[in-house]
Design a protein around this motif. Structure first.
Motif, short mmCIF file in Angstrom:
data_model
loop_
_atom_site.label_atom_id
_atom_site.label_comp_id
_atom_site.label_asym_id
_atom_site.label_seq_id
_atom_site.Cartn_x
_atom_site.Cartn_y
_atom_site.Cartn_z
N PHE A 120 -0.91 4.83 6.97
CA PHE A 120 0.23 5.01 7.86
C PHE A 120 0.29 3.61 8.76
O PHE A 120 1.22 3.70 9.75
CB PHE A 120 -0.12 6.21 8.95
CG PHE A 120 -1.31 5.61 9.81
CD1 PHE A 120 -2.67 5.72 9.49
CD2 PHE A 120 -1.30 5.12 11.10
CE1 PHE A 120 -3.77 5.27 9.99
CE2 PHE A 120 -2.42 4.68 11.85
CZ PHE A 120 -3.57 4.83 11.38
N ALA A 121 -0.41 2.73 8.43
CA ALA A 121 -0.71 1.51 9.55
C ALA A 121 0.26 0.52 9.37
O ALA A 121 0.84 0.19 8.45
CB ALA A 121 -2.31 1.07 9.14
N ALA A 122 0.33 -0.52 10.42
CA ALA A 122 1.03 -1.71 10.46
C ALA A 122 -0.05 -2.54 9.53
O ALA A 122 -1.16 -2.41 9.25
CB ALA A 122 0.95 -2.38 11.73
N LEU A 123 0.72 -3.58 8.96
CA LEU A 123 0.11 -4.43 8.08
C LEU A 123 -0.54 -5.60 8.75
O LEU A 123 -1.49 -6.29 8.02
CB LEU A 123 0.96 -4.88 6.67
CG LEU A 123 1.32 -3.45 6.06
CD1 LEU A 123 2.23 -4.11 4.90
CD2 LEU A 123 0.39 -2.68 5.45
N TRP A 124 0.03 -6.12 9.91
CA TRP A 124 -0.47 -7.26 10.63
C TRP A 124 -2.06 -7.34 10.77
O TRP A 124 -2.51 -8.46 10.59
CB TRP A 124 0.43 -7.64 11.73
CG TRP A 124 0.57 -6.67 12.81
CD1 TRP A 124 1.74 -5.80 12.98
CD2 TRP A 124 -0.34 -6.35 13.88
NE1 TRP A 124 1.44 -4.88 14.19
CE2 TRP A 124 0.07 -5.17 14.42
CE3 TRP A 124 -1.81 -6.57 14.08
CZ2 TRP A 124 -0.31 -4.62 15.60
CZ3 TRP A 124 -2.32 -6.11 15.30
CH2 TRP A 124 -1.58 -5.19 16.05
N PRO A 125 -2.44 -6.51 10.96
CA PRO A 125 -4.12 -6.51 11.37
C PRO A 125 -4.60 -6.88 10.07
O PRO A 125 -5.73 -7.87 9.99
CB PRO A 125 -4.57 -5.19 11.64
CG PRO A 125 -3.40 -4.47 12.20
CD PRO A 125 -2.13 -4.95 11.22
N PRO A 161 6.64 -1.34 3.74
CA PRO A 161 6.32 -2.55 4.59
C PRO A 161 5.92 -3.76 3.82
O PRO A 161 5.22 -3.63 3.06
CB PRO A 161 5.30 -1.98 5.74
CG PRO A 161 4.54 -0.97 4.63
CD PRO A 161 5.44 -0.46 4.13
N PHE A 162 6.42 -5.03 4.38
CA PHE A 162 5.96 -6.14 3.94
C PHE A 162 5.60 -7.37 4.78
O PHE A 162 6.24 -7.31 5.92
CB PHE A 162 7.25 -6.70 3.05
CG PHE A 162 6.92 -8.21 2.06
CD1 PHE A 162 6.11 -8.15 1.11
CD2 PHE A 162 7.47 -9.22 2.78
CE1 PHE A 162 5.90 -9.16 0.23
CE2 PHE A 162 7.25 -10.54 2.14
CZ PHE A 162 6.31 -10.36 0.71
N ASP A 177 5.92 -9.03 9.80
CA ASP A 177 5.40 -7.85 9.24
C ASP A 177 6.63 -6.75 9.66
O ASP A 177 6.83 -6.60 10.67
CB ASP A 177 4.15 -7.27 10.02
CG ASP A 177 3.65 -5.96 9.43
OD1 ASP A 177 4.20 -5.27 8.45
OD2 ASP A 177 2.74 -5.41 10.15
N PHE A 178 7.18 -6.35 8.62
CA PHE A 178 8.23 -5.40 8.85
C PHE A 178 8.57 -4.37 7.48
O PHE A 178 8.09 -4.39 6.70
CB PHE A 178 9.68 -6.22 8.96
CG PHE A 178 9.88 -7.09 8.15
CD1 PHE A 178 10.23 -6.75 6.71
CD2 PHE A 178 10.12 -8.69 8.43
CE1 PHE A 178 10.61 -7.77 5.65
CE2 PHE A 178 10.42 -9.59 7.50
CZ PHE A 178 10.70 -9.10 6.17
N ALA A 179 9.06 -3.21 7.93
CA ALA A 179 9.77 -2.32 7.01
C ALA A 179 10.76 -2.84 6.22
O ALA A 179 11.48 -3.79 6.81
CB ALA A 179 10.26 -1.24 8.07
#
Ligand code: NDP
Ligand code: PYC
Length: 343
Positions: A120-125, A161-162, A177-179
């Motif tokens: 479910f997470a954002a990828l930037w971390p 996301p990429f 980092d975006f959908a």
């Protein structure tokens, strides 16, 4: 009703306690909580505390292995593989990242494959964990069918996301980092909860007609960003981050899950590159040349991606993370009620 301000460390602990009380093992809950608290710290609300409900719903539905222990698979060479064994992606990434960084330094490039995780997470971390080692990095994953291909009318791809990062000396890395949809699905859900219409061009309703109604959009299909270009990148992510790594594509993930109210399970692909190794023997220092490029972008008055986020982080680390009274009450409810309190 007054706001509350707390530190990143305190918010992380508070979120982890909610999950542990609901039955999630500490290894999992701590990793998930670090990502969620980072979302709040960096003013990325679509992947902050609002995600706790979805995690708890997914746990209640028995779709996450609560005590999963990620396993580093015995593979040599450029591919590092972590079996998440049905747990969240976050703990699996934390296990695989140091191995990925080491292999990328040794070989010039390496890939981390995470299989069988709830994501479910954002990828930037994750990207920042690799740029901290002086590596350039990319991360991608499918999601579940909610985005129509350009020219189509039905949800097929995920919001896939990429993210990309480039290390910089003595300053924050370059990170985007975006959908690959016009907006993340989380943004649409936040509009629905706030009762605000969507901007034009984000979504279609179930009949394929354009809509600005968030509920109709969630029942219909979102649009890829950049028309056929975003659609092609989303397809690439289905191929590399799904098919190629032997894990689920977005249609397969939705079929297995059967519902958008739960978080999807699939895999993730993370790539790391050592710029010094790639540039070896060529003229110029890649770090210095990158700085020239960033300087030229900024010189036009444009901003770098993540600049807003890093500014929010700086403020939050100095002054704390501010949550509204309603958000605090929600955290309390989730702590007391656990999986049954999730909406
Ligand atoms: P946004 O559109 O909010 O931001 C995309 C990127 O563009 C960010 O790096 C942002 O930096 C940057 N940016 C925004 N405006 C500008 C500008 N004017 N100039 C330069 N750069 C800019 O992201 P999305 O809503 O598409 O995605 C949000 C999050 O959702 C991501 O973290 C993504 O990983 C996550 N997500 C996760 C999914 C999953 O399945 N796990 C699925 C889909 C999305 P800044 O942050 O500094 O504004
Ligand atoms: O915001 O699109 C999204 C999303 C889907 C799964 C996790 N986040």
């Amino acid at each position: 009703m007054t706001d509350t301000t707390m530190s990143y460390t305190d918010l992380t602990a508070r979120v982890s306690q909610i999950f542990q009380r609901a039955g999630l093992a500490p290894l999992q809950s701590d990793a998930v909580a670090r990502t969620i608290a980072a979302g709040e710290r960096d003013a990325c609300k679509s992947h902050g505390i609002y995600r706790i409900d979805g995690c708890l719903r997914t746990m209640k539905a028995g779709k996450v292995a609560l005590d999963a222990v990620p396993e580093l698979m015995p593979e040599d060479g450029a591919i590092v593989r972590v079996a998440a064994h049905g747990g969240f992606s976050n703990a699996a990434f934390e296990m695989g990242a140091p191995v990925l960084a080491k292999r990328a330094k040794e070989l010039g490039m390496a890939a981390l494959v995470i299989n069988d995780c709830t994501h479910f997470a954002a990828l930037w971390p994750e990207i920042e964990a690799l740029t901290a080692h002086g590596l350039a990095a990319m991360a991608m994953c499918p999601s579940y069918s909610s985005v129509a291909p350009a020219g189509g009318t039905e949800a097929l791809m995920g919001t896939n996301p990429f993210a990309f990062g480039w290390p910089r000396e003595d300053t924050d890395p370059y990170v985007f980092d975006f959908a690959t949809s016009v907006a993340a699905r989380g943004e649409i859900e936040l509009h629905r909860r706030a009762g605000t219409p969507l901007p034009e061009g984000w979504a279609m309703d179930a009949s394929g007609a354009p809509t600005t109604d968030p509920a109709a959009a969630l029942d219909g299909a979102m649009l890829p960003f950049g028309g056929h270009k975003g659609s092609a990148i989303a397809t690439m992510i289905e191929l590399l981050g799904g098919v190629m790594i032997g894990d689920l594509t977005s249609p397969e993930a939705l079929k297995r899950l059967g519902s958008f109210s739960l978080l999807p399970g699939h895999g993730e692909l993370i790539l790391a590159f050592d710029p010094a190794r790639f540039a070896a023997g060529r003229e110029g220092d890649p770090m210095a040349r990158a700085e020239t490029l960033f300087g030229a972008i900024l010189g036009q008055g444009a901003r770098l991606p993540s600049q807003r986020r890093f500014a929010a982080r700086k403020a939050a680390m100095a002054d704390g993370i501010t949550l509204t009274a309603e958000e605090i009450a929600r955290l309390d409810r989730l702590y007391e009620g656990g999986m049954d309190a999730a909406v």
